[in-house]
Design a protein around this motif. Structure first.
Motif, short mmCIF file in Angstrom:
data_model
loop_
_atom_site.label_atom_id
_atom_site.label_comp_id
_atom_site.label_asym_id
_atom_site.label_seq_id
_atom_site.Cartn_x
_atom_site.Cartn_y
_atom_site.Cartn_z
N LEU A 29 -21.91 -29.14 22.16
CA LEU A 29 -22.51 -29.94 21.10
C LEU A 29 -24.02 -30.01 21.25
N TYR A 30 -24.47 -30.25 22.48
CA TYR A 30 -25.91 -30.34 22.74
C TYR A 30 -26.60 -29.02 22.40
N GLY A 31 -25.96 -27.90 22.76
CA GLY A 31 -26.56 -26.60 22.51
C GLY A 31 -26.79 -26.33 21.04
N THR A 32 -25.81 -26.66 20.20
CA THR A 32 -25.97 -26.43 18.76
C THR A 32 -27.00 -27.40 18.17
N ALA A 33 -26.96 -28.65 18.62
CA ALA A 33 -27.91 -29.64 18.10
C ALA A 33 -29.35 -29.23 18.44
N LYS A 34 -29.53 -28.73 19.65
CA LYS A 34 -30.87 -28.33 20.09
C LYS A 34 -31.38 -27.15 19.27
N LEU A 35 -30.49 -26.20 18.99
CA LEU A 35 -30.90 -25.04 18.19
C LEU A 35 -31.29 -25.45 16.77
N ILE A 36 -30.51 -26.36 16.19
CA ILE A 36 -30.79 -26.80 14.82
C ILE A 36 -32.19 -27.40 14.73
N THR A 37 -32.52 -28.27 15.67
CA THR A 37 -33.84 -28.92 15.63
C THR A 37 -34.95 -27.97 16.06
N GLU A 38 -34.65 -27.08 17.00
CA GLU A 38 -35.67 -26.17 17.51
C GLU A 38 -36.11 -25.16 16.46
N PHE A 39 -35.18 -24.76 15.57
CA PHE A 39 -35.50 -23.73 14.59
C PHE A 39 -35.75 -24.30 13.20
N TYR A 67 -34.37 -30.32 4.82
CA TYR A 67 -33.12 -30.16 5.55
C TYR A 67 -32.33 -28.94 5.09
N SER A 68 -32.59 -28.50 3.87
CA SER A 68 -31.87 -27.34 3.35
C SER A 68 -32.19 -26.07 4.14
N LYS A 69 -33.24 -26.12 4.96
CA LYS A 69 -33.62 -24.97 5.78
C LYS A 69 -32.92 -24.95 7.13
N VAL A 70 -32.08 -25.94 7.39
CA VAL A 70 -31.31 -25.95 8.64
C VAL A 70 -30.46 -24.69 8.71
N LYS A 71 -30.51 -24.00 9.84
CA LYS A 71 -29.79 -22.74 9.99
C LYS A 71 -28.33 -22.99 10.37
N LYS A 72 -27.47 -22.14 9.86
CA LYS A 72 -26.07 -22.15 10.28
C LYS A 72 -26.02 -21.68 11.73
N VAL A 73 -25.25 -22.40 12.56
CA VAL A 73 -25.15 -22.05 13.98
C VAL A 73 -23.69 -21.79 14.34
N TYR A 74 -23.47 -20.67 15.01
CA TYR A 74 -22.17 -20.37 15.59
C TYR A 74 -22.30 -20.49 17.11
#
Length: 308
Positions: free
Chosen positions: A88-98, A105-112
């Protein structure tokens, strides 16, 4: 017998970051995600920077596909109780980092988040698990869907397409029988071998490029040292577990003996009190005292007194 190839975690650390080998990673992800994946680039983030002194139990790689989606692939070798939290932390960090400062907010990237684990994570007998977010009505039991405008604006069909998507591959649960092309990849992850009949995307390139014999003398020495360190680490962990189990058994026996003695004393006292009541009742009965009086005095039942 199939040749032994380089372990996937070593390949992630050293080989798959090379653009010529993107096809291997793309093949694996295409089979897993069920759609064609084209790796645009391998990215660096604070969470996946590699160093020579990296811990042996974890390696990861962050890729961006041609749709701008982020795919974090992580290999975890040793037990980690809070691993779900780290996912969970890994995906949350990527979302905010990128997400650039000031971007909507529409620019939030999809994360797998793809997690290849070689330990028993949670409770479950399957070897591939998928996790995605949906919203379900508490009363009408319907599923919350994006509006027509949202579908057009964000090019989505489901709300879950926006949120991170998780995959957990419990390699050790695989029974070594490849029933489809995804299973062929799981077989490779577990055995580091690729059978002649395997046709999964990316495996032909892996078979050609990830052979131990294809490494340079220096790379082969580094790889063999890495594998030896892995075996040593596993041995230390298993030894600690065995020692812990033995200590637990010894402590359990000790506690069991102490508890047994305590319970024995308690049972002895209770049995002594019961026998005392029986003796009193028997004496009263011989003296001709009525059963109701004896029962009231001793607490024994009428049946117990009559049987004396």
């Amino acid at each position: 017998m199939p040749q032994t190839h380089i372990r996937f975690d070593w390949a992630i650390k050293k080989l798959l970051r090379n653009k010529a080998n993107y096809v291997v990673l793309a093949g694996f992800l295409s089979e897993l995600l069920g759609k064609q994946i084209k790796i645009q680039s391998i990215l660096e983030s604070e969470s996946n920077r590699q160093a020579e002194d990296d811990k042996l139990n974890r390696v990861d790689i962050l890729a961006e596909n041609d749709q701008g989606e982020l795919i974090l692939v992580e290999v975890q070798n040793s037990t980690e109780q809070d691993y779900f939290h780290r996912m969970l932390y890994g995906t949350a960090k990527l979302i905010t980092e990128f997400l650039e400062k000031g971007e909507p907010y529409s620019k939030v990237k999809k994360v797998y988040s793809v997690n290849i684990v070689y330990f028993s994570l949670g409770q479950g007998d399957d070897y591939i698990y998928q996790g995605k977010l949906d919203f379900h009505g508490l009363h009408l039991k319907d599923k919350l869907k994006p509006s027509i405008n949202q579908k057009k604006l964000f090019n989505i069909k489901k709300v879950s397409e926006i949120f991170p998507e998780y995959y957990v591959i419990k390699v050790n649960n695989f029974n070594d029988v490849a029933k489809d092309t995804l299973d062929e990849w799981i077989y490779f992850l577990k055995k580091s071998q690729i059978k002649e009949e395997f046709t999964a995307q990316g495996l032909a390139e892996a078979k050609a490029n990830l052979l131990v014999d294809s490494l340079s003398e220096e790379e082969r020495a580094n790889y063999l040292r890495y594998m030896e360190n892995r075996r040593y680490e596993v041995s230390i962990i298993e030894g600690s577990r065995s020692e812990g189990r033995l200590e637990g058994i010894e402590e359990g026996i000790k506690q069991g003996l102490e508890e047994g003695i305590k319970q024995g004393k308690q049972q002895g006292l209770e049995q002594g009190k019961q026998q005392e009541k029986v003796n009193i009742a028997r004496t009263f009965k011989h003296k001709g005292i009525d059963i109701e009086t004896i029962a009231e005095a001793t607490g024994l039942t009428r049946t117990e007194i009559e049987e004396l």
